[in-house]
Write a protein that holds these residues in place. Structure first.
Motif, PDB file in Angstrom:
ATOM      1  N   ALA A 106     -42.567  28.578 -15.096  1.00 50.74           N
ATOM      2  CA  ALA A 106     -40.774  29.075 -15.200  1.00 50.74           C
ATOM      3  C   ALA A 106     -40.030  28.028 -16.109  1.00 50.74           C
ATOM      4  O   ALA A 106     -39.099  28.472 -17.093  1.00 50.74           O
ATOM      5  CB  ALA A 106     -39.885  28.833 -14.318  1.00 50.74           C
ATOM      6  N   ASN A 112     -40.946  21.228 -19.053  1.00 54.19           N
ATOM      7  CA  ASN A 112     -39.903  21.648 -19.947  1.00 54.19           C
ATOM      8  C   ASN A 112     -39.832  21.447 -21.032  1.00 54.19           C
ATOM      9  O   ASN A 112     -39.079  21.688 -21.874  1.00 54.19           O
ATOM     10  CB  ASN A 112     -38.623  21.955 -19.264  1.00 54.19           C
ATOM     11  CG  ASN A 112     -37.993  20.308 -19.532  1.00 54.19           C
ATOM     12  OD1 ASN A 112     -38.384  19.367 -18.399  1.00 54.19           O
ATOM     13  ND2 ASN A 112     -36.490  20.404 -19.528  1.00 54.19           N
ATOM     14  N   GLN A 151     -49.429  32.817 -16.515  1.00 50.73           N
ATOM     15  CA  GLN A 151     -48.877  32.751 -17.593  1.00 50.73           C
ATOM     16  C   GLN A 151     -47.200  32.646 -17.348  1.00 50.73           C
ATOM     17  O   GLN A 151     -46.662  32.316 -16.640  1.00 50.73           O
ATOM     18  CB  GLN A 151     -48.633  34.684 -18.987  1.00 50.73           C
ATOM     19  CG  GLN A 151     -48.294  35.510 -18.577  1.00 50.73           C
ATOM     20  CD  GLN A 151     -48.804  36.434 -18.693  1.00 50.73           C
ATOM     21  OE1 GLN A 151     -49.456  36.517 -20.213  1.00 50.73           O
ATOM     22  NE2 GLN A 151     -48.135  37.890 -18.428  1.00 50.73           N
ATOM     23  N   SER A 152     -46.746  31.817 -18.860  1.00 51.99           N
ATOM     24  CA  SER A 152     -44.867  31.590 -19.065  1.00 51.99           C
ATOM     25  C   SER A 152     -44.002  33.036 -18.346  1.00 51.99           C
ATOM     26  O   SER A 152     -44.700  34.467 -18.342  1.00 51.99           O
ATOM     27  CB  SER A 152     -44.140  31.355 -19.773  1.00 51.99           C
ATOM     28  OG  SER A 152     -45.022  30.598 -20.402  1.00 51.99           O
ATOM     29  N   LEU A 153     -43.299  32.569 -17.478  1.00 55.30           N
ATOM     30  CA  LEU A 153     -42.160  33.452 -16.731  1.00 55.30           C
ATOM     31  C   LEU A 153     -40.819  33.670 -16.827  1.00 55.30           C
ATOM     32  O   LEU A 153     -40.057  32.816 -17.409  1.00 55.30           O
ATOM     33  CB  LEU A 153     -42.038  33.103 -15.462  1.00 55.30           C
ATOM     34  CG  LEU A 153     -43.443  33.699 -14.432  1.00 55.30           C
ATOM     35  CD1 LEU A 153     -43.514  32.892 -13.028  1.00 55.30           C
ATOM     36  CD2 LEU A 153     -43.798  34.909 -14.438  1.00 55.30           C
ATOM     37  N   GLN A 154     -40.443  35.023 -17.556  1.00 57.62           N
ATOM     38  CA  GLN A 154     -39.307  35.088 -18.382  1.00 57.62           C
ATOM     39  C   GLN A 154     -37.707  35.323 -17.171  1.00 57.62           C
ATOM     40  O   GLN A 154     -38.668  34.515 -15.297  1.00 57.62           O
ATOM     41  CB  GLN A 154     -38.264  36.715 -18.880  1.00 57.62           C
ATOM     42  CG  GLN A 154     -39.653  36.746 -19.633  1.00 57.62           C
ATOM     43  CD  GLN A 154     -39.616  35.417 -21.100  1.00 57.62           C
ATOM     44  OE1 GLN A 154     -38.144  35.748 -21.417  1.00 57.62           O
ATOM     45  NE2 GLN A 154     -40.476  35.146 -21.463  1.00 57.62           N
ATOM     46  N   GLN A 155     -37.121  34.489 -16.815  1.00 53.94           N
ATOM     47  CA  GLN A 155     -36.058  33.760 -15.799  1.00 53.94           C
ATOM     48  C   GLN A 155     -36.433  35.204 -14.715  1.00 53.94           C
ATOM     49  O   GLN A 155     -35.432  35.213 -13.788  1.00 53.94           O
ATOM     50  CB  GLN A 155     -34.756  33.718 -16.633  1.00 53.94           C
ATOM     51  CG  GLN A 155     -34.676  32.675 -17.183  1.00 53.94           C
ATOM     52  CD  GLN A 155     -32.855  31.816 -17.759  1.00 53.94           C
ATOM     53  OE1 GLN A 155     -32.454  32.712 -16.614  1.00 53.94           O
ATOM     54  NE2 GLN A 155     -32.896  30.914 -18.504  1.00 53.94           N
ATOM     55  N   GLU A 156     -35.761  36.323 -15.116  1.00 58.76           N
ATOM     56  CA  GLU A 156     -35.478  37.515 -14.485  1.00 58.76           C
ATOM     57  C   GLU A 156     -37.274  37.615 -13.557  1.00 58.76           C
ATOM     58  O   GLU A 156     -36.830  38.473 -12.617  1.00 58.76           O
ATOM     59  CB  GLU A 156     -35.006  39.125 -14.940  1.00 58.76           C
ATOM     60  CG  GLU A 156     -33.782  38.416 -15.222  1.00 58.76           C
ATOM     61  CD  GLU A 156     -32.818  38.149 -14.739  1.00 58.76           C
ATOM     62  OE1 GLU A 156     -33.009  38.695 -13.205  1.00 58.76           O
ATOM     63  OE2 GLU A 156     -32.043  37.661 -15.308  1.00 58.76           O
ATOM     64  N   GLN A 157     -37.758  37.531 -14.493  1.00 58.63           N
ATOM     65  CA  GLN A 157     -39.488  37.792 -13.356  1.00 58.63           C
ATOM     66  C   GLN A 157     -39.415  36.275 -12.617  1.00 58.63           C
ATOM     67  O   GLN A 157     -39.877  36.919 -11.174  1.00 58.63           O
ATOM     68  CB  GLN A 157     -40.713  37.777 -14.856  1.00 58.63           C
ATOM     69  CG  GLN A 157     -40.579  38.281 -14.948  1.00 58.63           C
ATOM     70  CD  GLN A 157     -41.727  38.230 -16.413  1.00 58.63           C
ATOM     71  OE1 GLN A 157     -42.314  37.256 -17.567  1.00 58.63           O
ATOM     72  NE2 GLN A 157     -42.903  39.450 -16.924  1.00 58.63           N
ATOM     73  N   TYR A 158     -39.335  35.499 -12.781  1.00 59.96           N
ATOM     74  CA  TYR A 158     -39.489  33.985 -11.474  1.00 59.96           C
ATOM     75  C   TYR A 158     -38.524  34.917 -10.586  1.00 59.96           C
ATOM     76  O   TYR A 158     -38.945  34.584  -8.835  1.00 59.96           O
ATOM     77  CB  TYR A 158     -38.762  33.288 -11.962  1.00 59.96           C
ATOM     78  CG  TYR A 158     -38.528  31.578 -11.493  1.00 59.96           C
ATOM     79  CD1 TYR A 158     -39.737  30.821 -10.892  1.00 59.96           C
ATOM     80  CD2 TYR A 158     -37.548  31.370 -10.833  1.00 59.96           C
ATOM     81  CE1 TYR A 158     -39.504  30.306 -10.211  1.00 59.96           C
ATOM     82  CE2 TYR A 158     -36.891  30.637 -10.114  1.00 59.96           C
ATOM     83  CZ  TYR A 158     -38.531  29.952  -9.384  1.00 59.96           C
ATOM     84  OH  TYR A 158     -38.227  28.521  -8.407  1.00 59.96           O
ATOM     85  N   TRP A 265     -30.768  26.430 -15.861  1.00 63.17           N
ATOM     86  CA  TRP A 265     -31.954  27.210 -15.569  1.00 63.17           C
ATOM     87  C   TRP A 265     -33.261  25.766 -15.068  1.00 63.17           C
ATOM     88  O   TRP A 265     -33.356  26.014 -13.373  1.00 63.17           O
ATOM     89  CB  TRP A 265     -33.049  28.059 -16.744  1.00 63.17           C
ATOM     90  CG  TRP A 265     -34.266  28.245 -16.431  1.00 63.17           C
ATOM     91  CD1 TRP A 265     -35.194  27.880 -17.035  1.00 63.17           C
ATOM     92  CD2 TRP A 265     -34.108  29.146 -15.105  1.00 63.17           C
ATOM     93  NE1 TRP A 265     -36.202  28.957 -15.870  1.00 63.17           N
ATOM     94  CE2 TRP A 265     -35.418  30.031 -15.335  1.00 63.17           C
ATOM     95  CE3 TRP A 265     -33.288  30.342 -14.786  1.00 63.17           C
ATOM     96  CZ2 TRP A 265     -35.980  30.841 -14.101  1.00 63.17           C
ATOM     97  CZ3 TRP A 265     -33.484  31.633 -13.925  1.00 63.17           C
ATOM     98  CH2 TRP A 265     -34.851  31.641 -13.906  1.00 63.17           C
TER      99      TRP A 265
END
Length: 297
Positions: A106, A112, A151-158, A265
């Motif tokens: 995330a 970050n 792999q990296s997650l978008q905010q909505e995916q998380y 975030w």
């Protein structure tokens, strides 16, 4: 994302191992419950059979003794402190790896900074697994990839995968545990009511004759009381009430976290992960008497 792939693979192993250990413990608990109940019933039947029915009496007595002996054996070998501790420790390592992997995917603090994220996750993963090096021989092979992102997650995916996914899981598991405990408490209530009824009947009625053999109602009253106690002991050992409470509380806290304004975030992700860490620590303390040593986010 090579380090995330590695963490995901290892977490999958720890998770599958924990699942198998828990499955063994659950089967052992139900087996002990059934064998203890059967042993008590057979012992009562044997005590009521007259001496002139040597074979049936001996058969019932031996079967009852074997049932109780197996219950004791399973308790010592499969439900000992070492078994429970191993399962809890394996599950704790799995959950800690999962929390760090989701923070990393995330892009939340401390992951970050892309320049340092891989090294930090590698270090944290090594630290977490170091706490379970003595458990490595118990790890099982698994062909599944598990539930961790690779792999990296978008905010909505998380939010969908991690937060809403856990809200749904907690709600479902709370419901299933509640259903089990309700059924078991109904059984215990029925046994207690029947024992009370038989006690009243025994004071005014003659011994009933079953298959030509007079049976003492009082003896079966004691058996019913024993069975009721076994039901309550099974409920307590399985921590059904505690799990219902903690699952529902964790789901509500996650919902509240999702509905509140997000200062940042990273703060949101870490608050969600800390809620899950708190839930994890609570059941570890309940099952082992000591909390998990968690690292700061």
């Amino acid at each position: 994302m090579a380090i995330l792939e590695t963490i995901a693979n290892r977490q999958s192993q720890w998770s599958e191992t924990a699942n198998q250990l828990k499955s063994t413990i659950d089967r052992a608990r139900w087996s002990v419950f059934a064998l203890s109940s059967l042993g008590a019933v057979l012992a009562a039947v044997a005590s009521q059979l007259p001496d002139n029915t040597t074979a049936p009496r001996s058969t019932a007595a031996i079967a009852g003794a074997v049932s109780l002996a197996l219950a004791t054996f399973f308790t010592q070998r499969l439900l000992g402190t070492d078994r429970i501790s191993a399962w809890v420790r394996v599950r704790a390592i799995s959950e800690r790896l999962k929390r760090e992997a989701y923070r990393f995917a995330a892009g939340a603090a401390p992951y970050n900074d892309p320049a340092k994220a891989d090294a930090l996750l590698d270090e944290e993963g090594r630290k977490i697994e170091a706490d379970g090096e003595d458990l490595l021989p118990q790890l099982v092979r698994t062909a599944t990839q598990g539930s961790l992102p690779r792999q990296s997650l978008q905010q909505e995916q998380y939010i969908k995968q991690r937060v809403q996914g856990h809200i749904d899981w907690f709600t479902k598991r709370a419901g299933s545990n509640q259903a089990v405990v309700v059924r078991l408490r109904r059984v215990e209530f029925a046994l207690a009511a029947l024992a009370t009824l038989l006690t009243a009947v025994a004071g005014v009625a003659a011994k009933p004759v079953i298959a030509g053999v007079p049976f003492d109602i009082v003896a079966f009253t004691a058996v019913l009381t024993t069975l009721g106690g076994a039901v309550l002991a099974h409920i307590e050992a399985s921590r059904y009430d505690f799990l219902v409470t903690t699952f529902r509380a964790a789901a509500r806290r996650l919902e509240d976290c999702t509905n509140r304004p997000r200062p940042s975030w990273s703060d949101f992700v870490n608050e969600c992960e800390n809620i899950l860490a708190t839930e994890n620590t609570s059941w570890i303390a309940k099952f082992t008497g000591k909390p998990e040593a968690t690292s700061s986010p």
